[in-house]
Design an enzyme around this catalytic site. Sequence first.
Site, PDB file in Angstrom:
ATOM      1  N   SER A 531       0.847  -1.186   0.000  1.00 22.47           N
ATOM      2  CA  SER A 531       0.000   0.000   0.000  1.00 22.47           C
ATOM      3  C   SER A 531       0.892   1.248   0.000  1.00 22.47           C
ATOM      4  O   SER A 531       1.672   1.426  -0.944  1.00 22.47           O
ATOM      5  CB  SER A 531      -0.951  -0.035   1.206  1.00 22.47           C
ATOM      6  OG  SER A 531      -1.994   0.880   1.045  1.00 22.47           O
ATOM      7  N   HIS A 644      -7.384  -5.794  -1.066  1.00 27.27           N
ATOM      8  CA  HIS A 644      -6.245  -5.059  -0.524  1.00 27.27           C
ATOM      9  C   HIS A 644      -5.686  -5.707   0.735  1.00 27.27           C
ATOM     10  O   HIS A 644      -4.536  -5.475   1.097  1.00 27.27           O
ATOM     11  CB  HIS A 644      -6.681  -3.618  -0.228  1.00 27.27           C
ATOM     12  CG  HIS A 644      -5.559  -2.649  -0.060  1.00 27.27           C
ATOM     13  ND1 HIS A 644      -4.692  -2.312  -1.075  1.00 27.27           N
ATOM     14  CD2 HIS A 644      -5.161  -1.911   1.016  1.00 27.27           C
ATOM     15  CE1 HIS A 644      -3.812  -1.426  -0.651  1.00 27.27           C
ATOM     16  NE2 HIS A 644      -4.065  -1.163   0.613  1.00 27.27           N
TER      17      HIS A 644
END
Length: 670
Positions: A531, A644
């Site tokens: 991320s 994610h």
Amino acid sequence: MAVHQAKKKTTRGIVAEDLFRICFVSDPQFSPDGEKIIFVQKTIDNEREYRSHLFLLSLADGSVKQWTFGKRKDAFPRWSPDGKTIAFLSNRSGKTQVWLLPADGGEANQLTFLKNGVRQLRWSPNGRFLIALTSLGKEESLKEREEKNKNEKEKRELTPLIVERLQYKSDAAGFRDDKQDVLIRIDAETGEIQALTDGDDEIVSFAISPDGKTVAFAANRSEDPDFTFTRDIFLLDIDSGKTTKITDGNGLFTSLSWSPDGKMLAAIGHELEYLGATLNRVWTFDVSSGEKRTLTANWDVHVGDAMVGDMHSGAPSPGLIWDKEGNGLYFLASERGRVNLYHVALDGTITPAVIGDFHLYGLTIHPHNHMAVAAISDPTHIGDLYAVSLRDGRRDKLTNANEELEKELAFSKPEAFSYPSRDGWNIQGWLMKPPHLEEGQKVPMIVEIHGGPHAMYGFTFFHEMQVLAAKGYAVLFTNPRGSHGYGQTFVNAVRGDYGGMDYEDIMSGVEYALAHFDFIDETRLGVTGGSYGGFMTNWIVGHTDRFKAAVTQRSISNWLSFYGVSDIGYFFTEWEVGCNVWENPERLWRHSPLKYVNNIRTPLLILHSEKDYRCPIEQAEQLFIALKHLKRKTKLVRFPEANHDLSRSGPPTLRLERLNHIVGWFEKYL
């Protein structure tokens, strides 16, 4: 720093496959008489599927018994006020529903059969009903039941997705289906259900008043929630249905908790002073007058759990817990790599309650005395329950969920240190060495960079890092500016400066480690992160050739496209970089790692999930195609049916594949 003589290898290092043997305990809950604890234990079974079950701990004799069984996910257990029944959430019927289990044993009975299942639950003080959350589409009603034995993968008629809202997808839930959250009241005896609200985009927290007459809940009811990021607190009179807003539309609140006398409501939140980098505070609201107070206003510490890890995903936060006298509240706070327990009195006095170099991630307080049971993890212990004194912080271990595995393994204990960045800021870091490092041995080092960026590395168990250390790598991890745990100025400092002094903080940590740990081979350095950590990995290899291998995960490579494809891009880009695509595209491009792709000579492995809507996979595709076009050493690995959160809660087989790809890449190039 000299290396001490290594101990004989009586244990082995952890491997990626040990993920399937780990038990993770969470969400302890005291029985009303204070004699027993119900808690959740999550595992991965032989079919490599997540399972979670309820366990009962008796404080009288210390015995621990498994209370539910089977191929299912049982979670969120809550005692009835009389202690005779345990309500919990389970997917054993298909959808997650409310089930009731006799506290003295027996079969669980299904209480709800709702089409879209249930999230969260709370008992009424008299035990006659429960308040819970469900969701409903425009044409759906509470009378519709879940469809039994329906194959979710069966072929359906294809229809277009019609998009009219700005927020039309989320990484957690996928594309919006126009369902809205509805608070419901469930009769605990008959299962009869009554809707208490008409529907909200999202209700994040709710609590029932001590007299059982009022439900407080937090939701965004602004005219256009896509453009506002506040979350107000509402009071709902159950009998009349009247709803009153007690906040002013400027705050973002959650973790609601009523005082014992019902006169005050407490919450965790902030008023977006620094947008997404604002420290959480503890607030109280006088229910009759509406007066609000910030109890931790002068304390430069983030309230809540900001710890980054790969084991505690999904563990419910204890939120705010009033002391039994109603004179103050217990809460978790994140400070210098630790998540500890504190108490704040109504006059604002803050007192440490249970502190140390560990991650306290679950809590339940004894109903009659000054003791609690806490779920605690540290770098060499996966996580267990401890009896803790709220008077002096003394801890006694109650469970040994991973005793056999932990005896078999040699974990690396990180060494904490502080170092100066290039502009004099003080940065905290940790260095893990291989658990069986021998005298005089030189080993490669891997730098790990966390996501967020407003999160925090610290004193918690981290499976991925332990695997890398066991493979023979030193592992360096730091909290550069932008991280929580070091005050408001520090966490806000990264905004508008991605790739600036945050990059310098990390590189200063590398220089410090090389200067102070003589077993690191400075010619064999690797870097990885996910991320924001993936963004920074991309940035680093575009700005230095110091690293011989890199792995970028769920990363950002191009802020210009991120603006329109991420579920949060349209506001996160402005919040963090400082502009949008039409006002200053040059600035977004300047902060984009893709701009510097021609500088990348480091072999780069790119890992990304197909259903990542936070940092969509096109970010990986752009970077990969550019590197391949330039004939650089790179590889793209795409993970199907994962989002994610792959590294924390993704499909277990894919989590293993991910770890093996990381290890394999570093083995090849380091």
